[in-house]
Write an enzyme that holds these catalytic residues in place. Structure first.
Site, PDB file in Angstrom:
ATOM      1  N   CYS A  22       4.034  38.111  19.783  1.00 55.41           N
ATOM      2  CA  CYS A  22       3.586  38.573  18.464  1.00 55.41           C
ATOM      3  C   CYS A  22       4.458  39.724  17.962  1.00 55.41           C
ATOM      4  O   CYS A  22       5.626  39.500  17.676  1.00 55.41           O
ATOM      5  CB  CYS A  22       2.098  38.906  18.516  1.00 55.41           C
ATOM      6  SG  CYS A  22       1.350  38.813  16.896  1.00 55.41           S
TER       7      CYS A  22
ATOM      8  N   ARG B  27      -2.670  37.933  12.857  1.00 54.98           N
ATOM      9  CA  ARG B  27      -1.671  38.387  11.875  1.00 54.98           C
ATOM     10  C   ARG B  27      -0.263  38.087  12.410  1.00 54.98           C
ATOM     11  O   ARG B  27       0.602  38.955  12.481  1.00 54.98           O
ATOM     12  CB  ARG B  27      -1.839  39.882  11.581  1.00 54.98           C
ATOM     13  CG  ARG B  27      -3.243  40.227  11.061  1.00 54.98           C
ATOM     14  CD  ARG B  27      -3.355  41.664  10.625  1.00 54.98           C
ATOM     15  NE  ARG B  27      -2.504  41.902   9.482  1.00 54.98           N
ATOM     16  CZ  ARG B  27      -1.683  42.953   9.352  1.00 54.98           C
ATOM     17  NH1 ARG B  27      -1.605  43.852  10.296  1.00 54.98           N
ATOM     18  NH2 ARG B  27      -0.967  43.100   8.285  1.00 54.98           N
TER      19      ARG B  27
ATOM     20  N   HIS C 236      -0.713  35.468  20.963  1.00 51.96           N
ATOM     21  CA  HIS C 236      -1.079  36.248  22.151  1.00 51.96           C
ATOM     22  C   HIS C 236      -1.526  35.291  23.253  1.00 51.96           C
ATOM     23  O   HIS C 236      -2.643  34.777  23.182  1.00 51.96           O
ATOM     24  CB  HIS C 236      -2.249  37.183  21.819  1.00 51.96           C
ATOM     25  CG  HIS C 236      -1.903  38.264  20.855  1.00 51.96           C
ATOM     26  ND1 HIS C 236      -1.615  39.537  21.252  1.00 51.96           N
ATOM     27  CD2 HIS C 236      -1.800  38.256  19.518  1.00 51.96           C
ATOM     28  CE1 HIS C 236      -1.353  40.291  20.190  1.00 51.96           C
ATOM     29  NE2 HIS C 236      -1.455  39.532  19.124  1.00 51.96           N
TER      30      HIS C 236
ATOM     31  N   GLU D  75      -2.003  36.380  26.222  1.00 60.48           N
ATOM     32  CA  GLU D  75      -2.639  37.255  27.223  1.00 60.48           C
ATOM     33  C   GLU D  75      -4.125  37.490  26.936  1.00 60.48           C
ATOM     34  O   GLU D  75      -4.804  38.096  27.726  1.00 60.48           O
ATOM     35  CB  GLU D  75      -1.886  38.600  27.294  1.00 60.48           C
ATOM     36  CG  GLU D  75      -2.187  39.607  26.198  1.00 60.48           C
ATOM     37  CD  GLU D  75      -1.557  39.273  24.842  1.00 60.48           C
ATOM     38  OE1 GLU D  75      -0.990  38.177  24.685  1.00 60.48           O
ATOM     39  OE2 GLU D  75      -1.662  40.105  23.929  1.00 60.48           O
TER      40      GLU D  75
END
Ligand code: GLN
Length: 193
Positions: free
Chosen positions: A78, A134, A169, A171
């Site tokens: 990201c 985002r 993401h 994670e």
């Protein structure tokens, strides 16, 4: 393998947990000297302008470029992907500028600011659970860049040799397959150094 997570801002603990689940030793990196003992580095999500500012302030720009120059793998997620890119749409200056791609920030528009999906990724058997917040998109890639996945026709995962980037993401879920993919890249790079 000892892999660092740049801990200036953003989702650090989650990356460390995923790296450890994938069999690596994870280290939170706050000072450039720590890079010396590492085999790879994750640049997490957060806010790219803030991460970039802090990287400049604490000497990480040159230190991480040098780290990458030794063939040690980097993984940007990201905001971290934006930090890796050598061109950011609508901005004069890049951050690290090590990866041959043009990225657009906040590229999904307001209605789709955040969402989750199961994303097929080249080189990984099962789809990866991906959380987009985002998120940026990769608008163009150079010749040496391998596109590993697209979402609605747009590039969201890419690899250039020892550099890996995802718009989302990985994670923030229990699925650590993309981290396992990165740990493998780090192992291969270490064997070839
Ligand atoms: N929108 C952020 C940026 O442009 C990235 C968001 C994220 O990392 N989740 O830096």
């Amino acid at each position: 393998m000892k892999i660092g997570v740049l801990a200036l801002q953003g989702a650090v603990a989650e990356h460390m947990r995923s790296l450890e689940a994938a069999g690596a030793e994870a280290v939170a990196v706050k000072q450039t000297q720590q890079l010396e003992e590492l085999d790879g580095l994750v640049i997490p999500g957060g806010e790219s302008t803030t991460i970039g500012k802090l990287m400049r302030k604490y000497g990480f720009m040159d230190a991480v470029r040098q780290f990458s120059g030794q063939g040690k793998p980097l993984f940007g997620t990201c905001a971290g992907l934006i930090i890796l890119a050598d061109q950011i749409e609508g901005q004069e200056e890049a951050h690290l500028g090590v990866m041959d791609m043009v990225v657009a920030r906040n590229a999904f528009g307001r209605q789709r600011e955040s969402f989750e999906t199961d994303l097929p990724v080249k080189g990984i058997e099962e789809p990866v659970r991906a959380v987009f917040i985002r998120a940026p998109l990769i608008k163009e890639v150079g010749e040496g860049v391998d596109v590993l996945s697209t979402y609605n026709g747009e590039i969201v995962t890419a690899r250039q040799g020892h550099l890996l980037a995802s718009s989302y993401h990985p994670e923030l879920t229990d699925d650590y397959s993309l981290h396992a993919y990165f740990v493998n890249m780090v192992k291969e790079a270490a064997a070839n150094r």
